[in-house]
Design an enzyme around this catalytic site. Sequence first.
Site, mmCIF file in Angstrom:
data_model
loop_
_atom_site.group_PDB
_atom_site.id
_atom_site.type_symbol
_atom_site.label_atom_id
_atom_site.label_comp_id
_atom_site.label_asym_id
_atom_site.label_seq_id
_atom_site.Cartn_x
_atom_site.Cartn_y
_atom_site.Cartn_z
ATOM 1 N N ASN A 19 0.860 -1.188 0.000
ATOM 2 C CA ASN A 19 0.000 0.000 0.000
ATOM 3 C C ASN A 19 0.896 1.237 0.000
ATOM 4 O O ASN A 19 1.532 1.547 0.997
ATOM 5 C CB ASN A 19 -0.888 -0.048 1.258
ATOM 6 C CG ASN A 19 -1.707 1.217 1.451
ATOM 7 O OD1 ASN A 19 -1.653 2.142 0.638
ATOM 8 N ND2 ASN A 19 -2.476 1.243 2.527
ATOM 9 N N ARG A 53 -6.389 1.341 -4.099
ATOM 10 C CA ARG A 53 -7.547 1.823 -3.342
ATOM 11 C C ARG A 53 -7.854 0.817 -2.233
ATOM 12 O O ARG A 53 -7.398 -0.329 -2.296
ATOM 13 C CB ARG A 53 -8.761 1.943 -4.268
ATOM 14 C CG ARG A 53 -9.027 0.660 -5.001
ATOM 15 C CD ARG A 53 -10.023 0.784 -6.133
ATOM 16 N NE ARG A 53 -9.779 -0.273 -7.097
ATOM 17 C CZ ARG A 53 -10.171 -1.543 -6.969
ATOM 18 N NH1 ARG A 53 -10.844 -1.915 -5.894
ATOM 19 N NH2 ARG A 53 -9.892 -2.455 -7.878
ATOM 20 N N ASP A 78 -1.383 -2.913 9.596
ATOM 21 C CA ASP A 78 -2.236 -4.061 9.887
ATOM 22 C C ASP A 78 -3.496 -4.061 9.020
ATOM 23 O O ASP A 78 -4.053 -5.121 8.745
ATOM 24 C CB ASP A 78 -2.618 -4.044 11.373
ATOM 25 C CG ASP A 78 -1.391 -4.144 12.262
ATOM 26 O OD1 ASP A 78 -0.621 -5.107 12.085
ATOM 27 O OD2 ASP A 78 -1.188 -3.253 13.113
HETATM 28 P P1 ADP Z 1 -1.715 2.306 8.098
HETATM 29 O O1 ADP Z 1 -1.137 1.530 9.240
HETATM 30 O O2 ADP Z 1 -0.808 3.379 7.669
HETATM 31 O O3 ADP Z 1 -3.097 2.742 8.409
HETATM 32 P P2 ADP Z 1 -2.906 0.194 6.561
HETATM 33 O O4 ADP Z 1 -2.276 -0.973 5.921
HETATM 34 O O5 ADP Z 1 -3.669 -0.065 7.805
HETATM 35 O O6 ADP Z 1 -1.801 1.299 6.855
HETATM 36 O O7 ADP Z 1 -3.831 0.860 5.454
HETATM 37 C C1 ADP Z 1 -4.847 1.770 5.744
HETATM 38 C C2 ADP Z 1 -5.970 1.634 4.729
HETATM 39 O O8 ADP Z 1 -5.541 2.033 3.424
HETATM 40 C C3 ADP Z 1 -6.476 0.217 4.558
HETATM 41 O O9 ADP Z 1 -7.831 0.190 4.976
HETATM 42 C C4 ADP Z 1 -6.380 -0.051 3.066
HETATM 43 O O10 ADP Z 1 -7.533 -0.660 2.574
HETATM 44 C C5 ADP Z 1 -6.294 1.311 2.464
HETATM 45 N N1 ADP Z 1 -5.586 1.375 1.155
HETATM 46 C C6 ADP Z 1 -4.930 0.396 0.483
HETATM 47 N N2 ADP Z 1 -4.378 0.871 -0.652
HETATM 48 C C7 ADP Z 1 -4.701 2.187 -0.717
HETATM 49 C C8 ADP Z 1 -4.431 3.241 -1.651
HETATM 50 N N3 ADP Z 1 -3.716 3.036 -2.746
HETATM 51 N N4 ADP Z 1 -4.918 4.465 -1.375
HETATM 52 C C9 ADP Z 1 -5.635 4.687 -0.262
HETATM 53 N N5 ADP Z 1 -5.923 3.748 0.662
HETATM 54 C C10 ADP Z 1 -5.467 2.513 0.443
HETATM 55 MG MG MG Z 2 -4.153 0.928 9.668
#
Ligand code: ADP
Ligand code: MG
Length: 381
Positions: A19, A53, A78
């Site tokens: 991500n 996304r 996570d």
């Molecule tokens: P963090 O610990 O920084 O919150 P996460 O892995 O928990 O990182 O991700 C947060 C959210 O971002 C997740 O719910 C995921 O679905 C969402 N996500 C994944 N890819 C993207 C993207 N390209 N742009 C925005 N959100 C995304």
């Molecule tokens: Mg998170």
Amino acid sequence: DGDSYGVLPRPCRALVLLNPQSGSGRALDDFQAVVQPMLAEAEIATTIFITERPHHAHEKVRDEDLSQWDTLVVMSGDGLLYEVVNGLMERPDWKDTMKKPLCILPGGSGNALAASINYYAGYDHVAKKKLLTNCTFILCKGLHTQMDLVSLSTASGKRFFSFLGFGWGFISDVDIDSEKYRWLGSARFTLGTLQCLAKLRVYQGRLSYLPAGPEQGTSPAPRDPSTPVPNGQAGHVLPPAGTDAPGSLPTDSLLAPLGQPVPAHWTVVPEEEFVLVYAIYQSHLGTNLLMAPAARLHDGCIHLFYMKAGISRVALLKLFLAMSRGTHLDLNCPHLCYVPVQAFRLEPRVAAGIMTVDGEALACEPVQGQIHGRLCRVVSG
Ligand code: ADP
Ligand code: MG
């Protein structure tokens, strides 16, 4: 249980779900600078899938043929692993696919599982690039073992599989409120904690649980002297694996439907005003929050913490500072209760406060969950 361990083949083919927005937005740079050179030395070939996304990773692992991959690596927080676990559990062949080892590399701001695995491996407490290096090293070694999951169901009929924890109240508010400070990286939780302390509130609801049996966890006795003795015998023993029809999801044999009272041998907490309720199944709730020092990947146990209303801000702050070293239970705070359980139910009186599952927000409603031992595999030291 030595037979539960395995090792990745060499050469090894890894699908990396990354991500680019996680944490402070440096996951791809860190992957290329820190992770890839180490994996190349260990004969682990990577194919990177960059999520565009929310839900993208969920769909990918739910819908595609994954047979060419020896492991699925998540480079994010996570939240992305939560998507992957739930996407995999939606596959008709989930039982076989869940045998594929998963791996978490900390790229997010909430990296609780990575911090837990670092802790189980016996490494010093570290964060950021050092934690990433340790977790990459663990992947290079390639040992994997089983991990428990918790099945959570809500009154509105949703069902989730969770690897980390379910929370309501204080900590969950910190998790979600601090999203706006994402650019701070993991420091967002420190700032969020101080802000939530300032507007400390009480959450009303009923909490019930089925205590862990003597074979689960490390200390089956409740810590709270005011906790009533369950009015029945010890809890059910988990059904042996393979009792469910092929392809069907594991059944929650310990739970009564949410519309009905909990089974008679459950314990109902007499207090109904809380500052927080947290059911955690791994040691760390965040890189700097060692909430359940006794937890292990497959201890068959949910570590249930609840904090009763009436605690002062100073006492709460002391607990949170102690939690960075895992010494909060040593403070013997009368408001903080800890009990290892197999299942729990939380019925909020009103739909107020934020609930979280593995750090992701959930609309506030009655929820219950039970442990499913050894439902997936993870790379661990
Ligand atoms: P963090 O610990 O920084 O919150 P996460 O892995 O928990 O990182 O991700 C947060 C959210 O971002 C997740 O719910 C995921 O679905 C969402 N996500 C994944 N890819 C993207 C993207 N390209 N742009 C925005 N959100 C995304
Ligand atoms: Mg998170």
